[in-house]
Design an enzyme around this catalytic site. Structure first.
Site, mmCIF file in Angstrom:
data_model
loop_
_atom_site.group_PDB
_atom_site.id
_atom_site.type_symbol
_atom_site.label_atom_id
_atom_site.label_comp_id
_atom_site.label_asym_id
_atom_site.label_seq_id
_atom_site.Cartn_x
_atom_site.Cartn_y
_atom_site.Cartn_z
ATOM 1 N N GLY A 104 0.841 -1.192 0.000
ATOM 2 C CA GLY A 104 0.000 0.000 0.000
ATOM 3 C C GLY A 104 0.873 1.237 0.000
ATOM 4 C CB CYS A 105 0.363 4.610 1.420
ATOM 5 S SG CYS A 105 1.265 6.160 1.623
ATOM 6 C CG PHE A 106 5.949 4.715 -1.054
ATOM 7 C CD1 PHE A 106 5.471 5.945 -0.651
ATOM 8 C CD2 PHE A 106 6.492 4.619 -2.333
ATOM 9 C CE1 PHE A 106 5.531 7.059 -1.478
ATOM 10 C CE2 PHE A 106 6.569 5.728 -3.178
ATOM 11 C CZ PHE A 106 6.086 6.949 -2.736
#
Length: 157
Positions: A9-11
């Site tokens: 997902g969002c890094f």
């Protein structure tokens, strides 16, 4: 030292979570296994480049094993959901384990098989060799360290 690239997902949150683990030597966020060389964040977010937001990890295997690292990774993702983690949706938010060392593949497959036992739905987390990794723009690096109140889909406490 060993290396692996994980997409969850969002890094921002993945990097912050992973960087807190003992034995992690280095992290950097970027774009993995897409089709365009050196894409921008905007291009990746458009979905056209097919990159995953990912975290490159260098770790000391005398302190943390790949198996332990993967167990921690499984704990912060929903591996049964395609192209979505938390509130983030899009192909760039897919989950993946991208290996640099072919010798790691059997352990990764074993770890994924173990994780399957925890779900009724199939696991859609990709397991592939790392084909490419482009470092994200500087403002994304260590984002949650620079912006402690920033958005994160992972519970870091």
């Amino acid at each position: 030292m060993k290396e692996i690239v994980l997409a969850g997902g969002c890094f921002w949150g993945v990097e912050e979570y992973i960087s807190r683990i003992q034995g992690i030597v280095k992290t950097k966020v970027g774009y993995a296994n897409g089709t365009k060389e050196n894409p921008s964040y905007e291009e990746v977010c458009s979905g056209v480049t097919r990159h995953a937001e990912a975290c490159y990890i260098k770790y000391d295997e005398s302190i943390i094993s790949l198996e332990e690292l993967l167990n921690k990774f499984w704990s912060i993702i929903d591996p049964t959901v395609l192209n979505k983690q938390g509130n983030d949706r899009g192909t760039q938010y897919r989950t993946g384990i991208f290996y640099l060392d072919e010798k790691d593949l059997n352990l990764i497959i074993k770890s994924k098989s173990q994780e399957k036992k925890n779900y009724r739905k199939p696991i859609v987390t990709e397991v592939e060799p790392l084909k490419c990794f482009y470092e994200a723009e500087e403002y994304h690096q260590k984002y949650l360290k620079k912006n402690p109140g920033g958005y994160c889909h992972i519970h870091l406490d």
